[in-house]
Design a protein around this motif. Sequence first.
Motif, PDB file in Angstrom:
ATOM      1  N   GLU A 163       0.819  -1.219   0.000  1.00  0.00           N
ATOM      2  CA  GLU A 163       0.000   0.000   0.000  1.00  0.00           C
ATOM      3  C   GLU A 163       0.852   1.268   0.000  1.00  0.00           C
ATOM      4  O   GLU A 163       0.576   2.195   0.748  1.00  0.00           O
ATOM      5  N   GLN A 186      -2.844  -8.811   1.166  1.00  0.00           N
ATOM      6  CA  GLN A 186      -3.508  -8.987  -0.125  1.00  0.00           C
ATOM      7  C   GLN A 186      -2.696  -9.697  -1.204  1.00  0.00           C
ATOM      8  O   GLN A 186      -3.183 -10.601  -1.869  1.00  0.00           O
ATOM      9  N   GLU A 224      -9.100  -9.928   4.885  1.00  0.00           N
ATOM     10  CA  GLU A 224      -9.005  -9.693   3.437  1.00  0.00           C
ATOM     11  C   GLU A 224      -9.406 -10.932   2.633  1.00  0.00           C
ATOM     12  O   GLU A 224      -8.625 -11.864   2.502  1.00  0.00           O
ATOM     13  N   GLU A 367     -14.292   5.291   6.382  1.00  0.00           N
ATOM     14  CA  GLU A 367     -14.025   4.112   5.548  1.00  0.00           C
ATOM     15  C   GLU A 367     -13.801   2.872   6.410  1.00  0.00           C
ATOM     16  O   GLU A 367     -12.961   2.869   7.299  1.00  0.00           O
ATOM     17  N   ILE A 368     -14.552   1.825   6.112  1.00  0.00           N
ATOM     18  CA  ILE A 368     -14.329   0.562   6.821  1.00  0.00           C
ATOM     19  C   ILE A 368     -13.736  -0.500   5.901  1.00  0.00           C
ATOM     20  O   ILE A 368     -13.095  -1.425   6.366  1.00  0.00           O
TER      21      ILE A 368
HETATM   22  O1  4AD Z   1      -7.840   0.698   2.026  1.00  0.00           O
HETATM   23  P1  4AD Z   1      -6.707  -0.148   2.557  1.00  0.00           P
HETATM   24  O2  4AD Z   1      -5.368   0.480   2.690  1.00  0.00           O
HETATM   25  O3  4AD Z   1      -6.684  -1.411   1.614  1.00  0.00           O
HETATM   26  C1  4AD Z   1      -5.797  -2.434   1.649  1.00  0.00           C
HETATM   27  O4  4AD Z   1      -4.922  -2.604   2.477  1.00  0.00           O
HETATM   28  C2  4AD Z   1      -6.071  -3.465   0.569  1.00  0.00           C
HETATM   29  N1  4AD Z   1      -4.847  -4.239   0.364  1.00  0.00           N
HETATM   30  C3  4AD Z   1      -7.244  -4.319   0.974  1.00  0.00           C
HETATM   31  C4  4AD Z   1      -7.587  -5.373  -0.047  1.00  0.00           C
HETATM   32  O5  4AD Z   1      -8.088  -5.037  -1.104  1.00  0.00           O
HETATM   33  N2  4AD Z   1      -7.313  -6.619   0.235  1.00  0.00           N
HETATM   34  O6  4AD Z   1      -7.125  -0.707   3.973  1.00  0.00           O
HETATM   35  C5  4AD Z   1      -8.272  -1.495   4.118  1.00  0.00           C
HETATM   36  C6  4AD Z   1      -9.016  -1.155   5.405  1.00  0.00           C
HETATM   37  C7  4AD Z   1      -9.503   0.286   5.458  1.00  0.00           C
HETATM   38  O7  4AD Z   1     -10.731   0.412   4.781  1.00  0.00           O
HETATM   39  C8  4AD Z   1      -9.665   0.491   6.940  1.00  0.00           C
HETATM   40  O8  4AD Z   1     -10.851  -0.121   7.405  1.00  0.00           O
HETATM   41  C9  4AD Z   1      -8.506  -0.289   7.512  1.00  0.00           C
HETATM   42  O9  4AD Z   1      -8.129  -1.239   6.533  1.00  0.00           O
HETATM   43  N3  4AD Z   1      -7.359   0.587   7.816  1.00  0.00           N
HETATM   44  C10 4AD Z   1      -7.033   1.006   9.061  1.00  0.00           C
HETATM   45  N4  4AD Z   1      -7.611   0.789  10.250  1.00  0.00           N
HETATM   46  C11 4AD Z   1      -7.056   1.364  11.334  1.00  0.00           C
HETATM   47  N5  4AD Z   1      -5.929   2.124  11.297  1.00  0.00           N
HETATM   48  C12 4AD Z   1      -5.309   2.374  10.129  1.00  0.00           C
HETATM   49  N6  4AD Z   1      -4.187   3.105  10.105  1.00  0.00           N
HETATM   50  C13 4AD Z   1      -5.865   1.807   8.931  1.00  0.00           C
HETATM   51  N7  4AD Z   1      -5.512   1.838   7.621  1.00  0.00           N
HETATM   52  C14 4AD Z   1      -6.438   1.083   6.974  1.00  0.00           C
END
Ligand code: 4AD
Length: 444
Positions: A163, A186, A224, A367-368
């Motif tokens: 990411e 992922q 995931e 965002e969840i």
């Molecule tokens: O949108 P993100 O960064 O997506 C991914 O990591 C993809 N690889 C997921 C995938 O497609 N398999 O993060 C996904 C979710 C976010 O929507 C949020 O709910 C949570 O992870 N998230 C956090 N939660 C708490 N603290 C943080 N710093 C977070 N960053 C992301």
Amino acid sequence: MWVQIDKISQYVDKEVTIKGWLYNIRSAGKLMFPELRDGSGLIQGVVSKKEVPESVWDDFQKLTQESSVIVTGMVSKHPKKEDVYELQINNLEIISIADPYPITPKEHGVDFLSEKRHLWLRSPRQASILRIRNEIIMAIRTYMYENDFILFDAPIFTPNACEGTSTLFETNYFDLGKAYLSQSGQLYAEAGALALGKVFTLGPTFRAENSMTRRHITEFWMMEPEMAFFDLNDNMDLIEDFLEYVVQRVVKNRKKELEFIGRDTSKLEKVMKPFPRLTYTEAVEILHKKDIPLIRKTANGEEHIRPFPWGEDFGAPHEEAIVEDFDKPVMIHRWPAGAKAFYMKRDPENPDLVLGVDVLAPEGFGEIIGGSQREDNLDLLLERIREHGLPEDEFQWYIDLRKYGSVPHSGFGLGIERIVSWLCNLEHIREAIPFARRPNRIRP
Ligand code: 4AD
């Protein structure tokens, strides 16, 4: 018989033993009312001076908050309150008298409570939140199991970013150079999907983001799923079905805890599919209509840019404005490529867009879920890796997945602490995990 407080309703008019701790005690003349907790719940006991041996009465006087005890008594229904039970105590065994306890049932500042998190966890509110968290994870695992997903545990030490390279925690890894703590399982889940069809990971993930918001922690748990032969629409259909199941099961099984912490469960009962689906462009139109600007930090304060420029990512005020008119999670799909990760597939109908989807929780919880259809074309994936300045060598294994039987595939990531915050209506994510890790906190 030793019973748990949360099962006490099955033992009315029976003698039971409870093993736990003293939460609070009130006395009124010849009566004492100790409140006991055992991890599963709270119960009020009644001790009557004329009905217990003198030694038991005297021992109750010695008890301090959080002293550990074994008590025996008859279970009775509360004379006035429905579904509330009491224990008519006839015996007490003291296990340990607690030192003066730093956390009393009165209000404390959050910094103090965070310092004492190892004890704060015992408060009925914190214990309720953690029981709800447990239910959420059980609901997730059950949904995945019943829908034929295979649990696929991804490694925590990884040689590459997933990411973006700016939020990696780095560590030395023997003679092999640098390793990074996983930002997301992922890329490994994609290998899993091509081996097993439908998989999911559930584990801790790490982001070195020096941000002190109410929604970010540096170590969070993520679930995931990754599915071979799923396109963006299949992905959104799954998200909807999955979220409805998880939310409805949690409301059904943990209504008592949700109500105890003051959650309005009628709002959660409305979380039934279908959920609204907006394109990113439609979401930007809402921001224009509501006149919500992009706020940029500058050397001497802030700059407000109007109208919100197409292509920018949303922050908390934008997410709140977008979901305001809906009482369900909102799925926003087809994002500007520049705002999203390298692995997302371009929209065949518009190469400026990627086939990504973010899910925003209602009530302003942000965002969840973030997910997408993945780039399955070898040449385009190589182009993206180069564009993002990622080290191609370290991605060879991932690139292989496009060489050997590449298929359309999709997945998403759900932040566990984000869904806990939403379902429990938490002001701050620090209460959503036993020991939150933030830029300014690594203890206890
Ligand atoms: O949108 P993100 O960064 O997506 C991914 O990591 C993809 N690889 C997921 C995938 O497609 N398999 O993060 C996904 C979710 C976010 O929507 C949020 O709910 C949570 O992870 N998230 C956090 N939660 C708490 N603290 C943080 N710093 C977070 N960053 C992301």
